[in-house]
Write an enzyme that holds these catalytic residues in place. Structure first.
Site, PDB file in Angstrom:
ATOM      1  N   ASP A   1       5.913 -10.714  -7.989  1.00 45.11           N
ATOM      2  CA  ASP A   1       6.902 -10.016  -7.152  1.00 45.11           C
ATOM      3  C   ASP A   1       8.187 -10.830  -6.983  1.00 45.11           C
ATOM      4  OD1 ASP A   1       7.475  -7.561  -6.114  1.00 45.11           O
ATOM      5  OD2 ASP A   1       6.257  -7.748  -4.312  1.00 45.11           O
TER       6      ASP A   1
ATOM      7  N   LYS B   1       6.376   2.993 -13.078  1.00 43.78           N
ATOM      8  CA  LYS B   1       5.987   2.361 -11.822  1.00 43.78           C
ATOM      9  C   LYS B   1       5.942   3.424 -10.740  1.00 43.78           C
ATOM     10  CE  LYS B   1       5.728  -0.969  -8.540  1.00 43.78           C
ATOM     11  NZ  LYS B   1       6.881  -1.677  -7.966  1.00 43.78           N
TER      12      LYS B   1
HETATM   13 ZN   LIG Z   1       7.400  -5.544  -6.446  1.00 41.50          ZN
END
Ligand SMILES: [Zn+2]
Length: 411
Positions: free
Chosen positions: A323, A189
């Site tokens: 998220d 990420k």
């Molecule tokens: Zn996130």
């Protein structure tokens, strides 16, 4: 091992095919049969589930989640003992399973011990693909240093198993990528641009350069093709990431026409997380969201919806991600409602949350659709999500959740 027959339900298999009336049979941790009831001979020792009036779907997949935290007021974060977060995460994982989500890609904050505890059956949780921690520039989206110089990470880092993500320049990002891989990252990420939650930047700020992103992508690729997911909100940062060969664009708030063309050309996935700014605004007071984050969430919300709608119309591959963690866990499937509100068909929203999400994670051989031989991740829902996709958003409608043949929820 035990067999289960789910009968009388309307089956949406996740491939995008029209629903069928039939049965789904699981045997041990796999799907043994999907189709017309006449095509399967009962042995008599199966557990039978009557799904009349209900819809049978593959376990849902959230490709952007933060399993180890849930945004909380600052005072609460400062007074929570370190190890408590692991016990708290058990609650988040249960909420995720209860919502019908059986696989997740963790977009930072979860370490290898958590994944192993799930896989070994010590704790209940969805299947997790780990990124460990996100690479970020000094002063960028993932740098927790505040204006006064105190470091207040949204989720703690810099301890065993969770390297700090700050790295600048080609050499440092290469080394940092290796550190994440050493800690157990299965996907890398990176924060390619600024964001809503960070105190000293803006979603449109370009952060990592093309050269840095390319080095990260190359380093990941060297390890049996590990993919890179990029938090990317501003147009320039999105395009840098796509050109560097990043696998998925997270959030994608300001996607312009050129970015759309590049994403189609490179086969890049978009993980929209439409629920993120919506939830930030809804819960701002309750969780003590900083004013800067509230202002930025308000500022981006319309552009975000428009970018999603344009990317969808143009045929960019879209994988569902929320998220969750930035807001309450267990509300994940509201995302499908928001995608439909912005122009996606209910069937495409379901496929984005099953088959395409599995492809985005590289897990299409084992999860994402109801097909013989795949892992038995099955969800039974009250009502028909093709008529009203919001039935999925209400956890009370999620009647049965099966993960790898095991019942993890049964109302
Ligand atoms: Zn996130």
């Amino acid at each position: 091992m035990t067999k289960t027959i789910i009968e009388n339900g309307s089956i949406i298999d996740g491939t995008g095919s029209e629903p069928i009336q039939g049965i789904v049979v699981t045997d041990g941790d796999k799907i043994a049969y999907v189709g017309d009831a006449s095509g399967y001979t009962k042995s008599g020792d199966e557990t039978v589930i009557d799904a009349a009036g209900k819809t049978v779907l593959p376990g849902f997949i959230d490709t952007h989640i933060h399993m180890m935290f849930e945004y909380a007021p600052l005072e609460k974060r400062l007074t929570t003992p370190f190890s408590y977060m692991y016990y708290q995460a058990m609650k988040y994982m249960k909420a995720t399973l209860d919502a019908g989500v059986t696989s997740v890609r963790d977009a930072l904050g979860t370490d290898l011990g958590v994944k192993r505890a799930i896989d070994d059956g010590l704790i209940n949780g969805p299947r997790v693909q780990l990124s460990i921690n996100a690479l970020t520039i000094t002063g960028g989206h993932g740098d927790g240093m505040q204006i006064n110089g105190d470091v207040l990470d949204i989720s703690p880092s810099g301890y065993r198993g969770m390297p700090n993500g700050i790295a600048d320049g080609v050499d440092e990002v290469r080394k940092k990528t290796r550190e994440m891989l050493r800690a157990g990252a299965e996907v890398i990420k990176v924060h390619a641009t600024g964001g809503v939650m960070s105190p000293t930047d803006h979603p449109e700020f370009t952060q990592y350069s093309f050269e840095e992103l390319s080095a990260i992508v190359e380093e990941a690729r060297f390890r049996k093709g590990v993919k890179v997911m990029a938090h990317a909100q501003g147009a320039e940062g999105i395009k840098n990431a796509v050109r560097a060969g990043v696998h998925s664009i997270e959030h994608g708030i300001y996607i312009d026409e050129e970015a759309i063309e590049l994403m189609k050309e490179h086969g890049t996935y978009l993980v929209p997380t439409l629920l993120a700014p919506v939830s930030v605004l809804e819960t701002a007071d309750e969780v003590g969201m900083p004013q800067s984050a509230v202002e930025k969430a308000k500022e981006v919300i319309e552009a975000h919806k428009e970018s999603f709608a344009r990317a969808y119309k143009a045929g960019v591959k879209i994988a569902m991600g929320t998220d969750a963690g930035v807001f309450k866990h267990g509300t994940n499937l509201r995302e499908l409602g928001l995608m439909v509100d912005d122009g996606m068909t209910p069937m495409d929203a379901i496929v984005a949350s099953t088959k395409v999400a599995a492809e985005c994670m590289g897990w299409e051989d084992k999860v994402g659709t109801l097909e013989e031989g795949k892992l038995a991740d099955v969800v039974i829902v009250d009502g028909n999500p093709l008529e009203d996709v919001y039935v999925l958003a209400d956890q009370g409608n999620i009647r049965v959740v099966i993960k790898g043949g095991q019942f993890v929820k049964q109302l």
